[in-house]
Design a protein around this motif. Structure first.
Motif, short mmCIF file in Angstrom:
data_model
loop_
_atom_site.label_atom_id
_atom_site.label_comp_id
_atom_site.label_asym_id
_atom_site.label_seq_id
_atom_site.Cartn_x
_atom_site.Cartn_y
_atom_site.Cartn_z
N PHE A 1 -8.49 -0.58 10.56
CA PHE A 1 -7.11 -0.64 10.07
C PHE A 1 -6.22 -0.44 11.29
O PHE A 1 -6.55 0.37 12.16
CB PHE A 1 -6.82 0.47 9.06
N GLU B 1 -2.33 7.83 -1.36
CA GLU B 1 -2.50 8.03 0.06
C GLU B 1 -2.79 9.50 0.29
O GLU B 1 -2.26 10.34 -0.43
CB GLU B 1 -1.17 7.67 0.74
N SER C 1 0.72 3.54 2.22
CA SER C 1 0.82 4.05 3.59
C SER C 1 2.26 4.25 4.12
O SER C 1 2.48 5.17 4.92
CB SER C 1 0.03 3.16 4.55
N ARG D 1 0.10 -6.73 -4.69
CA ARG D 1 -0.44 -7.82 -3.86
C ARG D 1 -0.70 -9.03 -4.76
O ARG D 1 -1.10 -8.86 -5.92
CB ARG D 1 -1.76 -7.41 -3.19
N ALA E 1 -6.00 10.12 7.58
CA ALA E 1 -5.29 9.51 6.44
C ALA E 1 -6.30 8.70 5.65
O ALA E 1 -7.32 8.26 6.19
CB ALA E 1 -4.16 8.61 6.92
N PHE E 2 -6.02 8.55 4.36
CA PHE E 2 -6.87 7.66 3.56
C PHE E 2 -6.04 7.05 2.44
O PHE E 2 -4.99 7.59 2.08
CB PHE E 2 -8.09 8.40 3.00
N GLY E 3 -6.51 5.92 1.94
CA GLY E 3 -5.84 5.27 0.80
C GLY E 3 -6.90 4.90 -0.23
O GLY E 3 -7.86 4.22 0.08
N GLN F 1 -2.48 3.17 -5.97
CA GLN F 1 -3.21 3.81 -4.89
C GLN F 1 -2.73 5.24 -4.77
O GLN F 1 -1.66 5.59 -5.27
CB GLN F 1 -2.87 3.14 -3.54
N GLY G 1 -10.03 3.29 1.96
CA GLY G 1 -10.00 3.08 3.40
C GLY G 1 -9.49 4.35 4.04
O GLY G 1 -8.69 5.07 3.44
N SER G 2 -9.97 4.65 5.25
CA SER G 2 -9.58 5.93 5.85
C SER G 2 -9.74 5.88 7.36
O SER G 2 -10.23 4.90 7.92
CB SER G 2 -10.46 7.04 5.28
N PHE H 1 -3.59 1.12 11.55
CA PHE H 1 -2.92 2.43 11.58
C PHE H 1 -3.88 3.60 11.69
O PHE H 1 -3.46 4.75 11.66
CB PHE H 1 -2.02 2.59 10.34
N HIS I 1 0.86 -1.19 0.00
CA HIS I 1 0.00 0.00 0.00
C HIS I 1 0.90 1.24 0.00
O HIS I 1 2.12 1.12 0.14
CB HIS I 1 -0.97 0.01 1.20
N1 PHE Z 1 -3.50 1.24 3.42
C1 PHE Z 1 -4.89 0.84 3.40
C2 PHE Z 1 -5.08 -0.22 2.32
O1 PHE Z 1 -4.26 -0.35 1.46
C3 PHE Z 1 -5.79 2.00 3.10
C4 PHE Z 1 -5.77 3.06 4.17
C5 PHE Z 1 -4.89 4.10 4.10
C6 PHE Z 1 -6.66 2.98 5.22
C7 PHE Z 1 -4.88 5.09 5.07
C8 PHE Z 1 -6.67 3.94 6.20
C9 PHE Z 1 -5.79 4.99 6.13
O2 PHE Z 1 -6.04 -0.95 2.33
#
Ligand code: PHE
Length: 357
Positions: free
Chosen positions: A253, A214, A175, A199, A309-311, A212, A286-287, A255, A173
């Motif tokens: 998540f 971030e 992140s 993956r 944060a979000f991805g 992705q 995801g966030s 994190f 990811h």
């Molecule tokens: N890294 C997570 C994923 O790949 C996405 C995510 C990023 C979720 C940042 C929350 C915060 O699924």
């Protein structure tokens, strides 16, 4: 001798091509050429006669050879001139109007995302595609035994037998870029990090390599409300609509805490994917609020700073926006597909001129 000189100089001057010139050479100064035969006669002369005729014959031979060489060069020059004239090309003609290359929809989408977030004061950060497991996992509060490691279907880099150093992975990811950025620049910060992730997964909506971006926003008083507003603004701007239905689902998540997954409303009727209608949902991101341990691991005091944060899956939102039903087509390098879905390289996405005209 004067007759010979006159004869050959005239013939050489009038020769039309190289093969004619070669014939003349043989005829005049070749082994059995006229001048060579004359030189043989020197033996029958008296020494007095020879003293006069010898140098004169040699001089004549030199003169003929020089004339042959000069004519040969002149003929070659003329041939080159003729070729240059016939192969003439006007490089000032305008290019043909057909589009040759095009911008891949993923690249286009990344440009659009950057334009939208730049407008909200985010800058772009990048990280490497090979990470060690500290940045990809541990620093993000995913310890070794955590099930999230297994869920991610991670690609591990080769290690020699007996090498016990921490493994490197193809990042699963974007992140880890959060950690690297906070470590290097501290708080406050507002960044997006687009890039490739990996993956071990393969079907209509999964490929082993995908994209992705971030998002990370850290400051003194950032809340979940800011996250929701930011994502809604982004989605509306990206899909170029006034209204899009988003579904925030409580999630988990390691994190982020709390965490939410966000789905976007869509329909798949007749194999055509449409956003903002129908009763299907596609998960696009995801966030959550950055976990205090993650801030700590990046050298930031969680008692002073907080943020979200979000991805987001770039391929997913590109499919939705441009009606591309199969993710795998992105990476088939099929020219017909690329010509159909590609973008003009001269149109730079910008909010003021329309993102994807
Ligand atoms: N890294 C997570 C994923 O790949 C996405 C995510 C990023 C979720 C940042 C929350 C915060 O699924």
């Amino acid at each position: 001798m004067d007759d010979l000189r006159e004869k050959y100089l005239t013939l050489i001057k009038d020769a039309g091509d190289e093969s004619g010139l070669e014939e003349l050479r043989v005829q005049a100064v070749g082994k059995k050429g006229e001048i060579s035969l004359k030189m043989r006669e020197l033996g029958k002369m008296t020494p007095e006669e020879r003293q006069v005729a010898g140098p004169a014959l040699n001089a004549l031979k030199d003169e003929i050879n020089a004339a042959l060489a000069a004519k040969k060069a002149a003929l070659a020059d003329a041939a080159l001139e003729e070729r240059l004239a016939s192969e003439w090309l006007d490089v000032t003609l305008p290019v043909r109007p057909q589009r040759r290359g095009s911008i891949h929809p993923i690249s286009q989408t990344m440009e659009e995302i950057s334009a939208i977030f730049a407008d909200m004061g985010f800058s772009v950060a990048e990280g490497g595609q090979i990470e060690n497991d500290w940045y990809n996992f541990d620093a993000l509060n995913i310890p070794g035994h955590h099930p999230a490691r297994a869920e991610m279907d991670t690609f591990y880099m080769h290690r020699d037998a007996g090498d016990n150093r921490p493994p490197h992975v193809l990042r699963t990811h974007t992140s880890p870029v959060q950690i690297r950025h906070m470590e290097a620049h501290g708080a406050p910060c507002r960044i997006i990090c687009p890039g490739r992730v990996y993956r071990a997964d393969y079907d209509q909506t999964h490929t082993p390599m995908f994209h992705q971006f971030e998002g990370l926003c850290i400051d003194k008083d950032i809340s979940m409300a800011n996250l929701k507003w930011t994502l809604e603004e982004f989605v509306k701007a990206f899909f170029e609509v006034d209204h899009v239905e988003l579904r925030f689902r409580a999630s988990h998540f390691p994190f982020t805490e709390p965490s939410a997954e966000v789905d976007i409303q869509c329909s798949w009727e007749g194999g055509v994917l449409k956003v903002g209608e129908g009763d299907d949902w596609l998960e696009i991101l995801g966030s959550g609020m950055v976990h205090p341990k993650v801030l700590q691991n990046s050298g930031i005091d969680p008692n002073e700073w907080q943020g979200f944060a979000f991805g987001v899956g770039i391929d997913r939102i590109a499919m939705l926006k441009y009606g591309i039903p199969d993710l795998r087509a992105f990476f088939d390098a099929d020219l017909r597909w690329l010509r159909h879905y590609g973008f003009n390289s001269l149109d730079v996405p910008a909010l003021h001129s329309g993102l994807s005209r």
